[in-house]
Structures are given as structure tokens and as C-alpha cells.
Write a protein that holds these residues in place. Structure first.
Motif, PDB file in Angstrom:
ATOM      1  N   ALA A  19       0.828  -1.206   0.000  1.00 52.58           N
ATOM      2  CA  ALA A  19       0.000   0.000   0.000  1.00 52.58           C
ATOM      3  C   ALA A  19       0.864   1.259   0.000  1.00 52.58           C
ATOM      4  CB  ALA A  19      -0.961   0.001   1.195  1.00 52.58           C
ATOM      5  N   THR A  20       1.807   1.292  -0.931  1.00 55.94           N
ATOM      6  CA  THR A  20       2.721   2.427  -1.006  1.00 55.94           C
ATOM      7  C   THR A  20       3.003   2.744  -2.461  1.00 55.94           C
ATOM      8  OG1 THR A  20       4.795   3.305  -0.128  1.00 55.94           O
ATOM      9  CG2 THR A  20       4.868   1.088  -1.029  1.00 55.94           C
ATOM     10  N   MET A  58      24.750   6.613  22.794  1.00 58.16           N
ATOM     11  CA  MET A  58      23.961   5.389  22.807  1.00 58.16           C
ATOM     12  C   MET A  58      23.201   5.211  21.493  1.00 58.16           C
ATOM     13  SD  MET A  58      22.502   5.601  26.714  1.00 58.16           S
ATOM     14  CE  MET A  58      21.693   4.008  26.632  1.00 58.16           C
ATOM     15  N   LEU A  59      23.230   6.243  20.669  1.00 60.66           N
ATOM     16  CA  LEU A  59      22.525   6.254  19.393  1.00 60.66           C
ATOM     17  C   LEU A  59      23.318   7.126  18.430  1.00 60.66           C
ATOM     18  CD1 LEU A  59      19.872   5.825  17.633  1.00 60.66           C
ATOM     19  CD2 LEU A  59      19.021   7.927  18.723  1.00 60.66           C
ATOM     20  N   CYS A  60      23.421   6.684  17.192  1.00 57.91           N
ATOM     21  CA  CYS A  60      24.053   7.510  16.155  1.00 57.91           C
ATOM     22  C   CYS A  60      23.016   7.864  15.112  1.00 57.91           C
ATOM     23  CB  CYS A  60      25.218   6.760  15.505  1.00 57.91           C
ATOM     24  SG  CYS A  60      26.007   7.707  14.183  1.00 57.91           S
ATOM     25  N   LEU A  61      22.833   9.155  14.867  1.00 52.09           N
ATOM     26  CA  LEU A  61      21.960   9.646  13.812  1.00 52.09           C
ATOM     27  C   LEU A  61      22.801  10.511  12.880  1.00 52.09           C
ATOM     28  CD1 LEU A  61      18.690  10.711  15.694  1.00 52.09           C
ATOM     29  CD2 LEU A  61      19.202   8.552  14.552  1.00 52.09           C
ATOM     30  N   ASN A  62      22.973  10.055  11.679  1.00 55.08           N
ATOM     31  CA  ASN A  62      23.724  10.809  10.682  1.00 55.08           C
ATOM     32  C   ASN A  62      22.756  11.235   9.589  1.00 55.08           C
ATOM     33  OD1 ASN A  62      25.523  11.900   8.886  1.00 55.08           O
ATOM     34  ND2 ASN A  62      26.534   9.983   8.383  1.00 55.08           N
ATOM     35  N   GLY A  63      22.214  12.440   9.743  1.00 56.48           N
ATOM     36  CA  GLY A  63      21.262  12.943   8.769  1.00 56.48           C
ATOM     37  C   GLY A  63      19.849  13.031   9.323  1.00 56.48           C
ATOM     38  N   PRO A  64      18.921  13.492   8.492  1.00 57.84           N
ATOM     39  CA  PRO A  64      17.538  13.732   8.927  1.00 57.84           C
ATOM     40  C   PRO A  64      16.693  12.460   8.910  1.00 57.84           C
ATOM     41  CG  PRO A  64      17.825  14.461   6.673  1.00 57.84           C
ATOM     42  CD  PRO A  64      19.167  13.991   7.130  1.00 57.84           C
ATOM     43  N   VAL A  65      16.938  11.590   9.895  1.00 58.08           N
ATOM     44  CA  VAL A  65      16.201  10.335   9.971  1.00 58.08           C
ATOM     45  C   VAL A  65      15.700  10.118  11.388  1.00 58.08           C
ATOM     46  CG1 VAL A  65      18.380   9.076  10.327  1.00 58.08           C
ATOM     47  CG2 VAL A  65      16.328   7.826   9.600  1.00 58.08           C
ATOM     48  N   ARG A  66      14.461   9.633  11.500  1.00 60.01           N
ATOM     49  CA  ARG A  66      13.893   9.289  12.806  1.00 60.01           C
ATOM     50  C   ARG A  66      14.221   7.828  13.111  1.00 60.01           C
ATOM     51  NH1 ARG A  66       9.711  12.384  10.277  1.00 60.01           N
ATOM     52  NH2 ARG A  66       9.210  14.287  11.450  1.00 60.01           N
ATOM     53  N   PRO A  67      14.823   7.530  14.263  1.00 62.77           N
ATOM     54  CA  PRO A  67      15.249   6.161  14.561  1.00 62.77           C
ATOM     55  C   PRO A  67      14.120   5.310  15.132  1.00 62.77           C
ATOM     56  CG  PRO A  67      15.930   7.602  16.329  1.00 62.77           C
ATOM     57  CD  PRO A  67      15.270   8.483  15.310  1.00 62.77           C
ATOM     58  N   ILE A  68      13.122   5.044  14.306  1.00 64.44           N
ATOM     59  CA  ILE A  68      11.961   4.273  14.751  1.00 64.44           C
ATOM     60  C   ILE A  68      11.975   2.925  14.041  1.00 64.44           C
ATOM     61  CG2 ILE A  68       9.455   4.184  14.885  1.00 64.44           C
ATOM     62  CD1 ILE A  68       9.439   7.245  14.880  1.00 64.44           C
ATOM     63  N   VAL A  69      12.248   1.889  14.794  1.00 64.77           N
ATOM     64  CA  VAL A  69      12.309   0.541  14.218  1.00 64.77           C
ATOM     65  C   VAL A  69      10.933   0.150  13.684  1.00 64.77           C
ATOM     66  CG1 VAL A  69      12.703  -1.894  14.723  1.00 64.77           C
ATOM     67  CG2 VAL A  69      14.208  -0.157  15.707  1.00 64.77           C
ATOM     68  N   GLY A  70      10.906  -0.289  12.429  1.00 66.36           N
ATOM     69  CA  GLY A  70       9.664  -0.760  11.832  1.00 66.36           C
ATOM     70  C   GLY A  70       8.717   0.337  11.415  1.00 66.36           C
ATOM     71  N   ALA A  71       9.173   1.572  11.315  1.00 69.73           N
ATOM     72  CA  ALA A  71       8.296   2.694  10.981  1.00 69.73           C
ATOM     73  C   ALA A  71       7.482   2.403   9.721  1.00 69.73           C
ATOM     74  CB  ALA A  71       9.121   3.956  10.788  1.00 69.73           C
ATOM     75  N   PRO A  72       6.184   2.664   9.760  1.00 68.04           N
ATOM     76  CA  PRO A  72       5.321   2.320   8.625  1.00 68.04           C
ATOM     77  C   PRO A  72       5.719   2.997   7.316  1.00 68.04           C
ATOM     78  CG  PRO A  72       4.020   2.778  10.588  1.00 68.04           C
ATOM     79  CD  PRO A  72       5.418   3.177  10.911  1.00 68.04           C
ATOM     80  N   GLY A  73       6.358   4.146   7.381  1.00 72.68           N
ATOM     81  CA  GLY A  73       6.690   4.883   6.168  1.00 72.68           C
ATOM     82  C   GLY A  73       7.976   4.449   5.509  1.00 72.68           C
ATOM     83  N   THR A  74       8.470   3.251   5.795  1.00 70.37           N
ATOM     84  CA  THR A  74       9.734   2.778   5.247  1.00 70.37           C
ATOM     85  C   THR A  74       9.534   1.512   4.420  1.00 70.37           C
ATOM     86  OG1 THR A  74      10.150   1.622   7.335  1.00 70.37           O
ATOM     87  CG2 THR A  74      11.175   3.769   7.054  1.00 70.37           C
ATOM     88  N   VAL A  75      10.439   1.319   3.458  1.00 69.42           N
ATOM     89  CA  VAL A  75      10.433   0.124   2.620  1.00 69.42           C
ATOM     90  C   VAL A  75      11.841  -0.457   2.631  1.00 69.42           C
ATOM     91  CG1 VAL A  75      10.124  -0.787   0.284  1.00 69.42           C
ATOM     92  CG2 VAL A  75       8.601   1.010   1.135  1.00 69.42           C
ATOM     93  N   VAL A  76      11.969  -1.741   2.933  1.00 64.94           N
ATOM     94  CA  VAL A  76      13.273  -2.400   2.971  1.00 64.94           C
ATOM     95  C   VAL A  76      13.703  -2.754   1.547  1.00 64.94           C
ATOM     96  CG1 VAL A  76      14.586  -4.371   3.822  1.00 64.94           C
ATOM     97  CG2 VAL A  76      12.804  -3.352   5.254  1.00 64.94           C
ATOM     98  N   VAL A  77      14.892  -2.291   1.167  1.00 70.85           N
ATOM     99  CA  VAL A  77      15.370  -2.552  -0.191  1.00 70.85           C
ATOM    100  C   VAL A  77      16.733  -3.240  -0.222  1.00 70.85           C
ATOM    101  CG1 VAL A  77      14.030  -0.659  -1.177  1.00 70.85           C
ATOM    102  CG2 VAL A  77      16.368  -0.228  -0.385  1.00 70.85           C
ATOM    103  N   GLY A  78      17.349  -3.468   0.931  1.00 77.18           N
ATOM    104  CA  GLY A  78      18.630  -4.163   0.990  1.00 77.18           C
ATOM    105  C   GLY A  78      18.813  -4.782   2.353  1.00 77.18           C
ATOM    106  N   ASP A  79      19.621  -5.866   2.418  1.00 74.32           N
ATOM    107  CA  ASP A  79      19.746  -6.602   3.677  1.00 74.32           C
ATOM    108  C   ASP A  79      21.124  -7.240   3.793  1.00 74.32           C
ATOM    109  OD1 ASP A  79      18.438  -7.961   6.084  1.00 74.32           O
ATOM    110  OD2 ASP A  79      19.127  -9.693   4.935  1.00 74.32           O
TER     111      ASP A  79
END
Length: 244
Positions: A51-52, A124-145
Motif C-alpha cells: 500500500a505504497t 547510545m545512538l548515532c543519527l547521521n542525517g535527517p532520519v527518525r530512529p523508529i524501528v519498523g516505521a510504517p513509512g519505510t520500505v526495505v530494499v537491501g539486507d
């Protein structure tokens, strides 16, 4: 003109041609892992299942290579062409994105910029850039592993200053979130340039490449010595210690 537009197709096609040329110079045996193009119905099926709407340049990329395939054994008998176990094909995108979304567990006390600021300050957390560190966030699509440990995501809901569709490298175990590029096209171009640089002067390239394994997955990640620095969008946020 395709459904993505001729200019998008041209830029993605040129980027992939540069990547293939670079791999041909430094890891020629890895080229066999690049999959054939995905048919348009398979790409449409990804959008329907999740649904994206995929970014046009990522659709164009799938029409060139439907991900990569390391083969039936792990580790693969051949080096990977990318700094992951594989780029996802259409079926894997659906499967891994659903698994990623299933891991989403909203925690209002923790999913808070003030808490993220504290965690970054204390390394305890590294954020490099404008990203919210929310595991499993609905607005994301996995494209590599990478063996389930490191993922590349298309981020449809970036933090302030980000770009919808930006590519994020996530290492959940290490609490590291790095924006690799503002778009899929720019990621491909960045990778192509680093491959070219490696072929000319390996010591000056951001890539580390093992002849039997392929590029190291740390490509694009933040070195530990640089942890503790807030990204611009968190710079003026008051920190809150969630443990108090």
C-alpha cells in the motif's frame, strides 16, 4: 517515454552502467549476482502489497536489475556486488518490509526527539542525517539486507530537512542510522563514484573491498569516533533522559 519519465530512466541507467563498469574493474565475478530486470507487473505488485508508491527512480532501477542474488549458500561462493548480502528483488521487498513493519512497537516515551537528543549526546545512538530512529516505521520500505543485521530503507517519512525517498542504512543492533543519499539515483551515483575511485586509488576510496566477500557493509556508516554529534535537525532540541 516510460511511466517514470525519460530523464529519470536515463539517469538511473547511466548510474547502473557506471556501477557495472566499476565492478568489472574491481570485482568482475560479482556481476553474475545482478538480477535480470523486473517486469512492470511485479513492481506494481510491490506497491499493491505494501500500500505504497515507490519512488520513480527506484522503479526504474528495478527495471534494470531486480535486486541481486547471492546464490543458494551463505556466505556466497562469489563476492557481493554491493555492501550488503543482497539488494532486494520485488518478492524480498514485500517479505522483508512486512517483517520490518511487524517489528514496529510504538513507544511514545522513547519515540521523542528529546530522548533521541539525549541518546546521541551519550553515544547510545548515532543519527547521521535527517532520519527518525523508529524501528519498523510504517513509512519505510526495505530494499537491501545483510543477514538480517543491516538494512537499507527507502524513508517516506524523513525527519525535518530530509527528502521523502531518501536511502537510510540501519544497523539496529549498533543503534546506528545513516542517511546514505537523498534519493536512490544519488545513492547509485555515490556508489559508482566510490567504485571508480577504488579502482584508481583504493586507499582514498570510502569503500573497503575484500576480493572474496565484496564491499564491506560499513560503507556509509558513521565511524565510532564521530558518534556524539547531533544532526542539524536535533541541534537545538532540549535533551531528556528517559531513564529518570
Amino acid at each position: 517515454m516510460t511511466d517514470t519519465g525519460a530523464e529519470v530512466d536515463r539517469r538511473v541507467g547511466e548510474a547502473w552502467a557506471r556501477i557495472e563498469a566499476g565492478l568489472g574493474r574491481v570485482l568482475p565475478s560479482s556481476l553474475r549476482q545482478l538480477n535480470a530486470p523486473a517486469p512492470a507487473p511485479a513492481i506494481d505488485a510491490v506497491e499493491a502489497a505494501l500500500a505504497t508508491t515507490l519512488p520513480p527512480d527506484f522503479r526504474a532501477s528495478l527495471r534494470i536489475h531486480n535486486g541481486t542474488n547471492p546464490g543458494p549458500t551463505l556466505p556466497s561462493a562469489e563476492p557481493s556486488p554491493v555492501p550488503l548480502t543482497n539488494l532486494c528483488g520485488t518478492d524480498e521487498i514485500i517479505e522483508l518490509t512486512r517483517m520490518w513493519h511487524d517489528s514496529h512497537d510504538p513507544e511514545p516515551e522513547w519515540d521523542d526527539p528529546q530522548v533521541w537528543a539525549h541518546l546521541v549526546d551519550t553515544k547510545m545512538l548515532c543519527l547521521n542525517g535527517p532520519v527518525r530512529p523508529i524501528v519498523g516505521a510504517p513509512g519505510t520500505v526495505v530494499v537491501g539486507d545483510l543477514n538480517g543485521d543491516v538494512k537499507w530503507l527507502l524513508d517516506g517519512d524523513p525527519a525535518p530537512g530530509g527528502t521523502p525517498g531518501q536511502v537510510v542504512r540501519v544497523d539496529v543492533e549498533c543503534s546506528s542510522w545513516d542517511v546514505l543519499a537523498p534519493s536512490w539515483t544519488e545513492l547509485l551515483v555515490r556508489y559508482a563514484e566510490d567504485l571508480t575511485l577504488f579502482a584508481v586509488d583504493p586507499d582514498s576510496s570510502p569503500l573497503t573491498i575484500d576480493a572474496s566477500m565484496g564491499p564491506a557493509c560499513e560503507w556509509g556508516s558513521t565511524p565510532w569516533v564521530a558518534w556524539g554529534t547531533r544532526p542539524a535537525w536535533l541541534r537545538d532540541v532540549a535533551s531528556r533522559n528517559p531513564y529518570l
